[in-house]
Design a protein around this motif. Structure first.
Motif, PDB file in Angstrom:
ATOM      1  N   VAL A 172      -2.048  -0.017 -10.236  1.00  0.00           N
ATOM      2  CA  VAL A 172      -2.837  -1.248 -10.185  1.00  0.00           C
ATOM      3  C   VAL A 172      -2.038  -2.374  -9.524  1.00  0.00           C
ATOM      4  O   VAL A 172      -2.571  -3.149  -8.721  1.00  0.00           O
ATOM      5  N   ILE A 173      -0.752  -2.448  -9.826  1.00  0.00           N
ATOM      6  CA  ILE A 173       0.098  -3.495  -9.230  1.00  0.00           C
ATOM      7  C   ILE A 173       0.179  -3.326  -7.717  1.00  0.00           C
ATOM      8  O   ILE A 173       0.045  -4.286  -6.954  1.00  0.00           O
ATOM      9  N   TRP A 174       0.380  -2.086  -7.263  1.00  0.00           N
ATOM     10  CA  TRP A 174       0.461  -1.841  -5.817  1.00  0.00           C
ATOM     11  C   TRP A 174      -0.852  -2.218  -5.123  1.00  0.00           C
ATOM     12  O   TRP A 174      -0.852  -2.868  -4.076  1.00  0.00           O
ATOM     13  N   VAL A 175      -1.977  -1.801  -5.695  1.00  0.00           N
ATOM     14  CA  VAL A 175      -3.273  -2.063  -5.077  1.00  0.00           C
ATOM     15  C   VAL A 175      -3.571  -3.563  -5.084  1.00  0.00           C
ATOM     16  O   VAL A 175      -4.105  -4.108  -4.103  1.00  0.00           O
ATOM     17  N   ALA A 176      -3.221  -4.248  -6.179  1.00  0.00           N
ATOM     18  CA  ALA A 176      -3.469  -5.695  -6.253  1.00  0.00           C
ATOM     19  C   ALA A 176      -2.689  -6.435  -5.169  1.00  0.00           C
ATOM     20  O   ALA A 176      -3.252  -7.287  -4.449  1.00  0.00           O
ATOM     21  N   GLY A 177      -1.400  -6.133  -5.022  1.00  0.00           N
ATOM     22  CA  GLY A 177      -0.605  -6.785  -3.980  1.00  0.00           C
ATOM     23  C   GLY A 177      -1.134  -6.495  -2.589  1.00  0.00           C
ATOM     24  O   GLY A 177      -1.196  -7.384  -1.719  1.00  0.00           O
ATOM     25  N   ALA A 197       0.821  -1.211   0.000  1.00  0.00           N
ATOM     26  CA  ALA A 197       0.000   0.000   0.000  1.00  0.00           C
ATOM     27  C   ALA A 197       0.854   1.261   0.000  1.00  0.00           C
ATOM     28  O   ALA A 197       0.430   2.304  -0.515  1.00  0.00           O
ATOM     29  N   LEU A 198       2.058   1.182   0.560  1.00  0.00           N
ATOM     30  CA  LEU A 198       2.938   2.353   0.553  1.00  0.00           C
ATOM     31  C   LEU A 198       3.327   2.768  -0.863  1.00  0.00           C
ATOM     32  O   LEU A 198       3.687   3.923  -1.100  1.00  0.00           O
ATOM     33  N   GLY A 199       3.258   1.826  -1.801  1.00  0.00           N
ATOM     34  CA  GLY A 199       3.569   2.178  -3.183  1.00  0.00           C
ATOM     35  C   GLY A 199       2.580   3.160  -3.775  1.00  0.00           C
ATOM     36  O   GLY A 199       2.913   3.903  -4.715  1.00  0.00           O
ATOM     37  N   VAL A 200       1.360   3.203  -3.237  1.00  0.00           N
ATOM     38  CA  VAL A 200       0.336   4.111  -3.770  1.00  0.00           C
ATOM     39  C   VAL A 200       0.724   5.575  -3.552  1.00  0.00           C
ATOM     40  O   VAL A 200       0.763   6.351  -4.516  1.00  0.00           O
ATOM     41  N   PRO A 201       1.040   6.031  -2.325  1.00  0.00           N
ATOM     42  CA  PRO A 201       1.464   7.429  -2.177  1.00  0.00           C
ATOM     43  C   PRO A 201       2.811   7.728  -2.836  1.00  0.00           C
ATOM     44  O   PRO A 201       3.052   8.868  -3.241  1.00  0.00           O
ATOM     45  N   LEU A 202       3.680   6.713  -2.966  1.00  0.00           N
ATOM     46  CA  LEU A 202       4.965   6.945  -3.630  1.00  0.00           C
ATOM     47  C   LEU A 202       4.785   7.310  -5.105  1.00  0.00           C
ATOM     48  O   LEU A 202       5.670   7.917  -5.707  1.00  0.00           O
ATOM     49  N   MET A 203       3.638   6.943  -5.673  1.00  0.00           N
ATOM     50  CA  MET A 203       3.352   7.290  -7.068  1.00  0.00           C
ATOM     51  C   MET A 203       3.331   8.803  -7.274  1.00  0.00           C
ATOM     52  O   MET A 203       3.516   9.296  -8.386  1.00  0.00           O
ATOM     53  N   ALA A 204       3.087   9.560  -6.193  1.00  0.00           N
ATOM     54  CA  ALA A 204       2.991  11.015  -6.327  1.00  0.00           C
ATOM     55  C   ALA A 204       4.346  11.695  -6.384  1.00  0.00           C
ATOM     56  O   ALA A 204       4.425  12.867  -6.762  1.00  0.00           O
ATOM     57  N   ALA A 205       5.420  10.989  -6.013  1.00  0.00           N
ATOM     58  CA  ALA A 205       6.744  11.624  -5.946  1.00  0.00           C
ATOM     59  C   ALA A 205       7.168  12.266  -7.264  1.00  0.00           C
ATOM     60  O   ALA A 205       7.528  13.453  -7.293  1.00  0.00           O
ATOM     61  N   PRO A 206       7.150  11.545  -8.392  1.00  0.00           N
ATOM     62  CA  PRO A 206       7.555  12.192  -9.647  1.00  0.00           C
ATOM     63  C   PRO A 206       6.600  13.297 -10.086  1.00  0.00           C
ATOM     64  O   PRO A 206       7.016  14.254 -10.737  1.00  0.00           O
ATOM     65  N   SER A 256       8.686  16.581 -10.655  1.00  0.00           N
ATOM     66  CA  SER A 256       9.004  16.902 -12.054  1.00  0.00           C
ATOM     67  C   SER A 256       7.776  17.103 -12.929  1.00  0.00           C
ATOM     68  O   SER A 256       7.903  17.477 -14.091  1.00  0.00           O
ATOM     69  N   GLY A 257       6.594  16.817 -12.397  1.00  0.00           N
ATOM     70  CA  GLY A 257       5.380  16.962 -13.204  1.00  0.00           C
ATOM     71  C   GLY A 257       5.070  15.751 -14.049  1.00  0.00           C
ATOM     72  O   GLY A 257       4.041  15.715 -14.719  1.00  0.00           O
ATOM     73  N   ASP A 258       5.953  14.743 -14.028  1.00  0.00           N
ATOM     74  CA  ASP A 258       5.709  13.511 -14.772  1.00  0.00           C
ATOM     75  C   ASP A 258       4.927  12.523 -13.906  1.00  0.00           C
ATOM     76  O   ASP A 258       4.909  12.626 -12.682  1.00  0.00           O
ATOM     77  N   ALA A 259       4.297  11.555 -14.544  1.00  0.00           N
ATOM     78  CA  ALA A 259       3.510  10.568 -13.813  1.00  0.00           C
ATOM     79  C   ALA A 259       3.886   9.164 -14.258  1.00  0.00           C
ATOM     80  O   ALA A 259       4.155   8.932 -15.438  1.00  0.00           O
ATOM     81  N   TRP A 260       3.922   8.244 -13.327  1.00  0.00           N
ATOM     82  CA  TRP A 260       4.139   6.846 -13.653  1.00  0.00           C
ATOM     83  C   TRP A 260       2.906   6.289 -14.351  1.00  0.00           C
ATOM     84  O   TRP A 260       1.801   6.814 -14.195  1.00  0.00           O
ATOM     85  N   PRO A 261       3.059   5.213 -15.126  1.00  0.00           N
ATOM     86  CA  PRO A 261       1.891   4.598 -15.772  1.00  0.00           C
ATOM     87  C   PRO A 261       0.871   4.143 -14.730  1.00  0.00           C
ATOM     88  O   PRO A 261       1.232   3.694 -13.640  1.00  0.00           O
ATOM     89  N   PHE A 262      -0.379   4.253 -15.082  1.00  0.00           N
ATOM     90  CA  PHE A 262      -1.451   3.878 -14.161  1.00  0.00           C
ATOM     91  C   PHE A 262      -1.365   2.405 -13.789  1.00  0.00           C
ATOM     92  O   PHE A 262      -1.778   2.009 -12.697  1.00  0.00           O
ATOM     93  N   GLU A 263      -0.794   1.596 -14.683  1.00  0.00           N
ATOM     94  CA  GLU A 263      -0.672   0.165 -14.397  1.00  0.00           C
ATOM     95  C   GLU A 263       0.177  -0.099 -13.160  1.00  0.00           C
ATOM     96  O   GLU A 263      -0.008  -1.122 -12.474  1.00  0.00           O
ATOM     97  N   VAL A 264       1.115   0.791 -12.853  1.00  0.00           N
ATOM     98  CA  VAL A 264       1.934   0.626 -11.650  1.00  0.00           C
ATOM     99  C   VAL A 264       1.060   0.735 -10.402  1.00  0.00           C
ATOM    100  O   VAL A 264       1.211  -0.028  -9.444  1.00  0.00           O
TER     101      VAL A 264
END
Length: 448
Positions: free
Chosen positions: A108-113, A85-94, A98-106
């Motif tokens: 999904v992987i965090w939430v699934a695990g 679950a910690l991977g979900v807020p880490l998605m906001a770091a980039p 930098s204004g960039d965003a990781w793919p939404f599929e990432v």
């Protein structure tokens, strides 16, 4: 171990878990996820992902057998799930740097695990707790746990939502995401803290590696799964759970669109109605717990699930001019205080003591999967009905008059089908041969 001590510990743990859970799910998660620009399909998949991932909860049995403790398996699985679950807020770091965003599929992987391990943790927790107290006290134990959940749902999301919104209003647009990240991190920590109240409770006397006391524990998981499905009573209670879950899931999209796009209910009105429902569920859950300890789960479940289906009549009757009729549905939904306690307790009473993880997973988590799949089907069906209604109302040529088909009809089709499903869900309970529970007035307890 004192029964009062176990109950206090369970309620304290549930309060912490529920408080953290509501801060990392629901609106907080979905509004956060929406900032990453998912497609409609991606967002729909995220909505059903928790139930989909938790459906592997039956893996809790082989894992707990290897660990030799349902308590330790619960603790470890819950912590591993929170690491995902910690991977979900880490998605906001980039995004924030930098204004960039990781793919939404990432995401999904965090939430699934996260939900795979949470599903395993849940099955182990309920199975372990059911062995810590006598069967005749399950009603009070699980009713107290249910009230703790309702108390948190009634207060925490609204209060934290107001604080987060005021904080976000004071920040520039590019920094508003940090408010969701903060709420999520706090929620994650509170969920982890829910381990503390239960850490001193003992292991069950009937653990998965105690094959001499419970010969069934030596059987493979697939054997136990087939054995559960061959059990006549278990089949009926599972059919009830899956049937009801599917009927309820069918109207997920229809409810939301009807109350916002047709009835034009404000968010404030929705919170009032939802609060009314939760406020009624709490005392009824306590009452249901007392009836459960009297061995009346089957009767309570049948009558309450039949009565609660009447809520759909208010959805069928509500119109933009008579939107207030919807309040009747939320009042009737207060009866879920009975349904939630009696249904789970009846399932536990029908399951083997000390080896009921398979039954718990089939009842709750496969039921959740049925609701999720029905939600997708209901959404697709509603879209098709709305498209057909729109086409029938469009003039076909010069001078043609539009159809008089009511724009409410597409919604009412789903409401009516769901009503029939909910109304008949109790019929699956009738063939169950309810067990006679033990008298707990003389049941010994371990010294605290």
């Amino acid at each position: 171990m004192s029964l009062h001590r176990v109950t206090r510990a369970v309620i304290a743990s549930q309060l912490l878990f529920s408080a953290g859970h509501v801060l990392t799910t629901g609106g907080f998660l979905y509004y956060y996820a929406d900032a990453f620009g998912p497609s409609a399909f991606q967002f729909s998949f995220l909505l059903i992902l928790p139930e989909l991932a938790e459906s592997v909860g039956f893996l809790a049995r082989p894992i707990s057998r290897r660990v030799g403790s349902r308590k330790r398996t619960w603790m470890a699985s819950l912590l591993v799930g929170r690491l995902f679950a910690l991977g979900v807020p880490l998605m906001a770091a980039p995004v924030l740097t930098s204004g960039d965003a990781w793919p939404f599929e990432v995401l999904v992987i965090w939430v699934a695990g996260w939900y795979v391990f949470q599903g395993i943790a849940f099955a182990c927790l309920i199975s372990w707790l059911s062995d810590l107290v006598p069967e005749g006290r399950w009603g009070r134990l699980f009713a107290g746990r249910e009230v703790a959940i309702l108390a948190i749902k009634l207060s925490v999301p609204v209060l934290v939502g107001i604080v987060r919104r005021r904080w976000a209003d004071a920040l520039p647009d590019e920094q508003k995401l940090v408010t969701y990240v903060t709420v999520f991190l706090i929620g994650n920590a509170v969920v982890a803290a829910s381990l503390l109240p239960l850490r001193r409770l003992p292991e069950s006397r009937r653990e998965p590696n105690n094959a001499s006391e419970l010969p069934s524990q030596a059987a493979p998981t697939w054997t136990m799964l087939l054995r559960a499905l061959r059990d006549r009573n278990i089949r009926w209670i599972l059919l009830h759970s899956w049937w009801l879950s599917f009927a309820q899931g069918l109207t997920q999209s229809a409810f939301f669109k009807y109350q916002t796009s047709v009835l034009h209910l404000s968010v404030e009105t929705y919170y009032v109605l939802n609060g009314l429902m939760l406020g009624l569920q709490a005392p009824l859950a306590l009452w249901g717990g007392r009836l459960s300890d009297q061995g009346r789960d089957k009767q309570v479940l049948f009558w309450s699930v039949t009565a609660v289906s009447g809520a759909m009549l208010f959805w069928l009757a509500a119109t933009p001019d008579r939107w207030w009729l919807l309040s009747g549905a939320f009042v009737v939904w207060g009866l879920f205080g009975f349904v939630n306690v009696s249904g789970r307790n009846l399932m536990l009473r029908l399951s083997p003591r000390g080896d009921n993880i398979i039954q718990i997973s089939l009842f709750r988590q496969i039921g959740g999967l049925c609701a999720a799949l029905a939600g997708l089907l209901g959404g697709l069906w509603l879209d098709a009905l709305l498209a057909t209604a729109a086409a029938s109302q469009a003039p076909s040529g010069a001078g043609a008059s539009p159809s008089l088909t009511s724009p409410l009809e597409p919604f009412r089709v789903l409401f009516l089908v769901s009503f029939v499903g909910r109304l008949t869900a109790g019929l699956w309970v009738l063939p169950i041969r309810a067990p006679v529970i033990e008298d707990v007035t003389s049941a010994p307890t371990d010294p605290a």
